[in-house]
Design an enzyme around this catalytic site. Structure first.
Site, PDB file in Angstrom:
ATOM      1  N   LYS A 226       0.839  -1.209   0.000  1.00 32.83           N
ATOM      2  CA  LYS A 226       0.000   0.000   0.000  1.00 32.83           C
ATOM      3  C   LYS A 226       0.872   1.257   0.000  1.00 32.83           C
ATOM      4  CE  LYS A 226      -3.879   1.838   2.798  1.00 32.83           C
ATOM      5  NZ  LYS A 226      -4.670   1.552   4.019  1.00 32.83           N
TER       6      LYS A 226
ATOM      7  N   SER B  29      -9.476   1.924   3.899  1.00 29.61           N
ATOM      8  CA  SER B  29      -8.615   2.635   2.981  1.00 29.61           C
ATOM      9  C   SER B  29      -7.732   1.726   2.135  1.00 29.61           C
ATOM     10  CB  SER B  29      -7.725   3.603   3.758  1.00 29.61           C
ATOM     11  OG  SER B  29      -6.855   2.924   4.640  1.00 29.61           O
TER      12      SER B  29
ATOM     13  N   SER C  22      -9.776  -0.436   7.977  1.00 27.56           N
ATOM     14  CA  SER C  22      -9.201  -0.294   6.645  1.00 27.56           C
ATOM     15  C   SER C  22      -8.642  -1.571   6.041  1.00 27.56           C
ATOM     16  CB  SER C  22      -8.107   0.788   6.653  1.00 27.56           C
ATOM     17  OG  SER C  22      -8.675   2.064   6.803  1.00 27.56           O
TER      18      SER C  22
END
Length: 479
Positions: A85, A160, A184
């Site tokens: 990420k 997220s 997330s």
């Protein structure tokens, strides 16, 4: 096992990939090329990976193959393609956190979670999308644009770690790194049909070498690093490597992944309580299916109301909003897009941030909530709960005023509470719903005793054994 052919390689799980490579039936280079080819084929329509690491990945794969040929020991993830990420540091790459103003923040070193994946033999193939500041349950930003859910445009990819969830389920790498401060990891798992475990407080070492200041105390206590996978078995393979100690995290918990064996049958507290939010029939059916699977696997499932809910969630979320407003409010105003700033204004209206003495009191109450759960989990080491009260929402639902905000975030009380109390919590798909807008997976949450991620993953493995993974259904749809 027969020789694995190139077109099939990207479909292999992390465990299958590692086993094939160890057996000499597959090379790291072949596994990497297959994952990169899959990325080139499907990512243009998904925008899950926002930076390709193809050149680095191929070089690393060749080096791993050479080391294996010379007899060097192989790690548990030797040759397994993974994604990272964009909000954690990876040497030489921008840690943008989805914010255009951070596009030149180049990492001087790897974050501990990246270091641990590399030590285990993983091959990073790309960096995945996140919303601005990694602070939405959806994934879109002005820097990279929107990530699409591989199931279709009727479902948000979650956030997220939405890029991570979309990537791993679409076949772009067998594992995807993500993180979770309020949901997330579990939001994208639920949205895309992936499997994840949000580790408990202190389990996975965390630090960004590029950071200019330390994070707030609640962010330190609630945010954790983890993985999304297509199977629970892959989490069982990867988690022991992920929790390896790193001196840069002084609060890391140096416990082995698997704790003491508990005498069977393990008691599971089962609840469908959504605290005033209507429980959708498909979510109810998914919970029943998960409960049945656990019972069939030998767990003792008992309907019982866990303690401290929903107060722990509401107090925790308002406390996090208070710290966020105090420490990041100016940064959000300076670098956030107009849409992002409007979103946070709505956050603050719906969930008024605690400030001053109220914030300190809320932080203190965290111990009381956690103590109640500790006592409860002395009898029930696991809890099966809803994650959301209804099937996953559509893209941008959280931007649609009060109603959208409440559906997308306000109902996620089972999510926020686990971060606030620092408990491990997994999400596993338990049903594929055939809804008017299109098919979509329905995930359920498994909460574990503190520092017992292994119990969570074992329970999710039992559910998966009965219900099956979601990836084959998704790939049939994508093909």
């Amino acid at each position: 096992m027969p020789q694995t052919t190139a077109p099939e390689v990207w479909r292999l799980t992390a465990a299958e990939t590692a086993a094939e490579i160890r057996a000499g039936r597959l090379s790291c280079a072949e596994a990497t090329d297959a994952a990169l080819a899959r990325m080139e084929a499907v990512n243009p329509g998904l925008n899950a990976v926002v930076e390709s690491l193809a050149e680095e990945a191929r070089a690393r794969a060749r080096a791993l193959d050479a080391a294996q040929a010379e007899g060097a020991p192989t790690g548990p993830l030797h040759g397994v393609p993974v994604t990272i990420k964009v909000n954690v540091d990876q040497t030489g790459h921008a840690t943008t956190n989805g914010v255009a103003a951070y596009r030149d923040v180049i990492a001087p070193d790897d974050a501990p979670v990246v270091t641990n994946l590399l030590r285990a033999g993983a091959v990073p193939i790309g960096r995945t999308n996140t919303p601005e500041f990694s602070f939405r349950a959806d994934t879109d930003n002005p820097l990279y644009g929107r990530t699409q859910n591989p199931w279709g445009a009727h479902i948000s990819p979650g956030g997220s770690s939405g890029g991570a969830g979309a990537a791993v389920m679409a076949g772009i790498g067998a594992l995807a790194h993500g993180n979770d401060i309020g949901g997330s990891l579990r939001f994208p798992a639920a949205a895309n049909g992936a499997v994840t475990v949000k580790p408990g407080l202190g389990r996975v070492p965390a630090f960004n070498p590029s950071q200019k200041a330390e994070r707030g105390m609640l962010a330190q206590a609630m945010s954790v690093q983890g993985l999304l996978a297509r199977t629970a078995t892959d989490l069982a393979l990867a988690m022991p490597a992920l929790i390896a100690a790193d001196p840069r995290d002084p609060f890391h918990v140096p416990l082995p992944y698997a704790g003491d064996r508990l005498e069977p049958p393990l008691r599971v507290a089962f609840t469908k309580d959504c605290f005033g939010f209507p429980l959708h029939p498909e979510v109810s059916a998914a919970l029943d299916a998960a409960a049945h699977a656990l019972s069939a696997a030998g767990y003792e499932v008992e309907e019982v109301a866990p303690p401290a809910m929903p107060e722990a969630a509401r107090v925790g979320y308002r406390a996090l909003m208070g710290e966020t407003k105090a420490l990041l409010g100016e940064e959000f105003a300076r670098h956030g897009s107009p849409a992002f700033q409007a979103l946070f204004e709505e956050y603050f209206r719906q969930y008024p941030p605690y400030e001053g003495a109220e914030l300190l009191d809320a932080m203190a109450r965290r111990s009381a909530f956690a103590r109640e759960w500790s006592r409860f989990q002395d009898r029930y080491p696991l809890a099966l709960t809803p994650f959301l009260s209804r099937p996953f929402f559509a893209p941008d639902r959280d931007l649609e005023g009060e109603e959208g905000m409440i559906e997308a975030l306000g109902s996620a009380l089972w999510s926020f509470a686990m971060n606030f109390m620092g408990l491990p919590a997994g999400n596993v798909p338990a049903r594929l719903a055939d809804l008017p807008q299109g098919p979509q997976p329905i995930g359920v949450q498994i909460v574990g005793r503190r520092w017992r991620e292994d119990l969570v993953v074992e329970a999710m493995t039992a559910i998966e054994a009965q219900i099956g993974p979601m990836a084959p259904h998704l790939w049939a749809r994508m093909d």
